[in-house]
Design a protein around this motif. Structure first.
Motif, short mmCIF file in Angstrom:
data_model
loop_
_atom_site.label_atom_id
_atom_site.label_comp_id
_atom_site.label_asym_id
_atom_site.label_seq_id
_atom_site.Cartn_x
_atom_site.Cartn_y
_atom_site.Cartn_z
N TYR A 85 1.89 56.62 19.53
CA TYR A 85 1.32 57.14 18.51
C TYR A 85 1.43 56.90 17.52
CZ TYR A 85 -1.81 60.49 16.32
OH TYR A 85 -2.45 60.84 15.15
N MET A 86 3.19 56.85 16.86
CA MET A 86 3.43 56.55 15.27
C MET A 86 3.83 55.75 14.89
SD MET A 86 4.76 59.62 14.90
CE MET A 86 4.80 59.55 13.45
N LEU A 87 3.80 54.40 15.90
CA LEU A 87 3.88 53.41 15.83
C LEU A 87 1.83 52.55 15.35
CD1 LEU A 87 5.15 50.39 15.08
CD2 LEU A 87 4.81 49.66 17.40
N SER A 88 0.72 53.39 16.13
CA SER A 88 -0.26 53.17 15.87
C SER A 88 -0.74 53.74 14.67
CB SER A 88 -0.87 53.32 17.15
OG SER A 88 -1.75 55.01 16.56
N LYS A 89 -0.17 55.02 14.23
CA LYS A 89 -0.38 55.05 12.37
C LYS A 89 0.29 55.45 11.65
CE LYS A 89 -0.79 60.57 11.00
NZ LYS A 89 0.34 61.83 11.17
N GLU A 90 1.00 54.33 12.03
CA GLU A 90 1.92 53.63 10.45
C GLU A 90 1.22 52.42 10.03
OE1 GLU A 90 6.16 54.31 11.53
OE2 GLU A 90 6.08 51.76 11.44
N ARG A 91 1.08 51.66 11.29
CA ARG A 91 0.97 50.29 11.09
C ARG A 91 -1.36 50.46 11.35
NH1 ARG A 91 4.63 45.79 13.74
NH2 ARG A 91 2.61 44.72 12.86
N LYS A 92 -1.55 51.27 10.95
CA LYS A 92 -3.38 51.81 11.13
C LYS A 92 -3.80 50.27 12.49
CE LYS A 92 -3.90 53.69 6.49
NZ LYS A 92 -2.43 53.91 6.55
N ILE A 93 -2.62 50.93 13.45
CA ILE A 93 -3.57 50.05 14.87
C ILE A 93 -3.67 50.83 15.87
CG2 ILE A 93 -2.14 47.66 13.70
CD1 ILE A 93 -0.49 48.70 15.74
N SER A 94 -4.68 50.44 16.76
CA SER A 94 -4.88 50.67 18.07
C SER A 94 -4.00 51.13 19.02
CB SER A 94 -6.29 49.85 18.86
OG SER A 94 -5.36 48.79 19.31
N LEU A 95 -3.95 52.41 19.43
CA LEU A 95 -2.71 52.69 20.70
C LEU A 95 -2.85 51.32 21.35
CD1 LEU A 95 -3.98 56.17 21.15
CD2 LEU A 95 -2.57 56.12 20.15
N ARG A 96 -3.76 50.85 21.79
CA ARG A 96 -2.80 50.04 23.04
C ARG A 96 -2.50 48.03 21.88
NH1 ARG A 96 -5.77 48.41 27.33
NH2 ARG A 96 -8.09 49.69 26.16
N THR A 97 -2.55 47.89 20.84
CA THR A 97 -1.74 47.41 20.31
C THR A 97 -0.38 48.16 19.76
OG1 THR A 97 -3.84 46.25 19.43
CG2 THR A 97 -2.18 46.16 18.57
N ALA A 98 -0.27 48.86 19.34
CA ALA A 98 1.18 49.84 19.64
C ALA A 98 1.83 49.74 20.47
CB ALA A 98 0.71 51.09 18.83
N ALA A 99 1.03 49.90 21.36
CA ALA A 99 1.31 49.65 23.17
C ALA A 99 2.42 48.37 23.50
CB ALA A 99 0.79 50.29 24.04
N TYR A 100 1.38 47.79 23.54
CA TYR A 100 1.88 46.44 23.27
C TYR A 100 2.93 45.79 22.62
CZ TYR A 100 -1.18 44.89 27.21
OH TYR A 100 -1.62 44.70 28.57
N ILE A 101 3.21 46.52 21.14
CA ILE A 101 4.12 45.61 20.09
C ILE A 101 5.65 45.79 20.99
CG2 ILE A 101 5.28 46.01 18.04
CD1 ILE A 101 2.33 45.54 16.74
N ILE A 102 5.16 47.78 21.75
CA ILE A 102 7.27 47.95 22.02
C ILE A 102 7.26 47.50 23.23
CG2 ILE A 102 7.95 49.68 22.45
CD1 ILE A 102 6.24 51.67 20.72
N ALA A 103 6.10 46.76 23.72
CA ALA A 103 6.49 46.62 25.43
C ALA A 103 6.76 45.30 24.71
CB ALA A 103 5.43 47.24 26.67
N VAL A 104 5.74 44.43 24.40
CA VAL A 104 6.35 43.13 24.61
C VAL A 104 7.33 42.79 23.89
CG1 VAL A 104 5.52 40.91 23.52
CG2 VAL A 104 3.80 42.63 24.85
N SER A 105 8.26 43.33 23.18
CA SER A 105 9.00 43.40 21.30
C SER A 105 10.65 43.77 22.50
CB SER A 105 9.42 44.19 21.21
OG SER A 105 8.24 44.08 20.50
N ARG A 106 10.55 44.47 24.19
CA ARG A 106 11.48 44.54 24.34
C ARG A 106 11.46 43.82 25.29
NH1 ARG A 106 10.06 51.31 26.30
NH2 ARG A 106 10.92 52.11 23.65
N ILE A 107 10.63 42.91 25.98
CA ILE A 107 10.77 42.20 27.25
C ILE A 107 11.15 40.70 26.43
CG2 ILE A 107 9.56 40.51 28.38
CD1 ILE A 107 9.65 43.26 29.69
N ALA A 108 10.61 40.68 25.10
CA ALA A 108 11.51 39.99 24.53
C ALA A 108 13.17 39.57 23.74
CB ALA A 108 10.55 39.07 23.00
N ARG A 109 13.29 40.64 23.79
CA ARG A 109 14.62 40.90 23.64
C ARG A 109 15.90 41.08 24.68
NH1 ARG A 109 18.59 40.25 20.39
NH2 ARG A 109 19.68 42.04 20.10
N ALA A 110 14.61 41.54 25.62
CA ALA A 110 16.22 40.94 27.31
C ALA A 110 15.94 39.82 26.93
CB ALA A 110 15.57 41.68 28.69
#
Ligand code: NAD
Length: 416
Positions: free
Chosen positions: A383-408
């Protein structure tokens, strides 16, 4: 041409990759599944004949831990769909911070046409065929559409008999008597309820006064319907594969669930006040909260314009396509995305797996408290990321989830 579920899953990766400036090589890697097994399942039918079925088990990513994901029995199951569902499991586990990867399985069968004995033989043969790529350290299946605790018990037994000892941690969603967890069955619905309540609080919406429409009345749809009904909300329509019942003043959900739990179709329920409509008509009803909790690809570019609600709570996996997502975002409809909203099931599955491995079982109160803590932490981040970047909740969720996998992947490196 409509996109297939796996094409949609890949498109969602592209959207997130662009937003986070992901290395193109990594994006290319994430758009592939690690392994996909296709198996042939011969089953001796009760009349002596032999039927042949096709089954699948797919691992999308095990970079953060063993694969995790349900097994679906449906005549529509195919490899493309299973690959998409496995990919979505990767993001779901990553978003919740669980040390698990993404997997999924399916058998192309209509289980309603099989006797209980035929279903057991099908399940045991399917398990034997995929036995080398499942296990507590490899990939842990769970229930999904048309599979349940009994099916999990057969899988657990078949696996255990082959290994020569009881291994309850091979599946989750088992009966409690053989190592299942309290709270697993309603967990997906509970998770949906927690995130919906949290979003309503953020938007200053009084949940109790909302008009609700639900597609699907199985484990997920039925549980969330019951929870909302008990909370005093008005559930105006609910469906199953046979059609939907609609009553603008609110359905008696407790009675309808008793009916569906006996294996009966909603279309056969008799109440003069209720109107029988189609699943398509249900999606177009004017309401406050729409909960697709049946199958993927239900809200597409074709019907997105007809959707008249404030919030979509995704109980099903992949019910809204990317084109529809864009239309809904422009209409100001908030979509609580599947990888967050329906993650309660995998979260309590994780608890079940941990309990099996430690052979120490928790009480319901602890399960629900820990589930709420984990899912609301993920909700807050999204929710915080979607608000900060004015993006949908889905895009925010994907940004977090994909970033973690990419980092791993970056940390582990590419073997060899
Ligand atoms: P289920 O088999 O218990 O219920 C499915 C419901 O959808 C039933 O009411 C069925 O009649 C209806 N349905 C089936 N085919 C349909 C069709 N063609 N049109 C309209 N309705 C149809 O399954 P479930 O476990 O409730 O899963 C529903 C969705 O939730 C799936 O997308 C699944 O992947 C997802 N999901 C399930 C869980 C879980 O813990 N069970 C967790 C996360 C996500």
């Amino acid at each position: 041409m409509a996109l297939t579920p796996f094409e949609i899953a890949k498109k969602q990766i592209d959207i997130a990759a662009e937003k986070i400036g992901l290395d193109l090589n990594l994006a290319k890697y994430l758009k592939r599944v690690e392994r996909a097994l296709i198996v042939t399942i011969p089953v001796r039918m009760d009349d002596g004949s032999i039927e042949i079925f096709e089954g699948y088990r797919v691992h999308h990513s095990t970079v953060r831990g063993p694969g995790k994901g349900g097994i679906r029995y449906s005549p529509e199951v195919n490899l493309d769909e299973v690959k998409a569902l496995a990919t979505w499991m990767t993001w779901k586990c990553s978003l919740l911070g669980l040390p698990l990867g993404g997997a999924k399985g399916g058998v192309c069968v209509d289980p309603r046409k099989l006797s209980k004995n035929e279903l057991e033989r099908l399940t045991r043969r399917y398990t034997s065929e995929i036995i080398n790529i499942i296990g507590p350290d490899i990939d842990i299946p769970a229930p999904d559409v048309n599979t349940n605790a009994q099916v999990m018990a057969w899988i657990m037994d078949t696996y255990s008999m082959n290994k020569g000892r009881s291994i309850p941690g091979v599946v989750t969603g088992k009966p409690i008597e053989i190592g299942g967890s309290v709270g697993r069955e309603p967990a997906t619905g509970m998770g949906l309820f927690f995130v919906l309540e949290a979003l309503c609080e953020k938007l200053s919406i009084d949940l109790k006064s909302q008009n609700i429409v639900i597609q699907g009345s199985g484990n997920v749809g039925g549980t969330i319907a019951g929870l909302l009904y008990n909370e005093g909300c008005k559930v105006m329509a609910i469906s199953d594969i046979s059609g939907a019942l609609y009553f603008s003043e609110g359905l008696e959900i407790n009675k309808l669930l008793e009916w569906t739990q006996q294996g009966k179709y909603l279309k056969d329920y008799k109440d003069k006040r209720y109107k029988l409509i189609t699943n398509e008509e249900l999606l177009a009803l004017e309401c406050d909260i729409l909960i697709p909790a049946a199958l993927e690809n239900q809200i597409t570019y074709k019907n997105a314009d007809n959707i008249k609600c404030k919030i979509i709570l995704e109980g099903a996996n992949g019910p809204v396509t990317p084109e529809a997502d864009r239309i809904l975002f422009e209409k100001g409809i908030r979509v609580l995305p599947d990888i967050l909203a329906n993650a309660g099931g995998v979260c309590v599955s994780y608890f079940e797996y941990v309990q099996d491995i430690r052979a120490y079982f928790w009480e319901l109160d602890r399960i629900n408290k820990e589930l709420k803590k984990i899912i609301l932490r993920a909700f807050e981040e999204v929710y915080m990321l979607s608000k900060e970047r004015k993006i949908s909740l889905r895009t925010a969720a994907y940004i977090i989830a994909v970033s973690r996998i990419a980092r791993a992947i970056e940390l582990r490196g590419i073997f060899p």
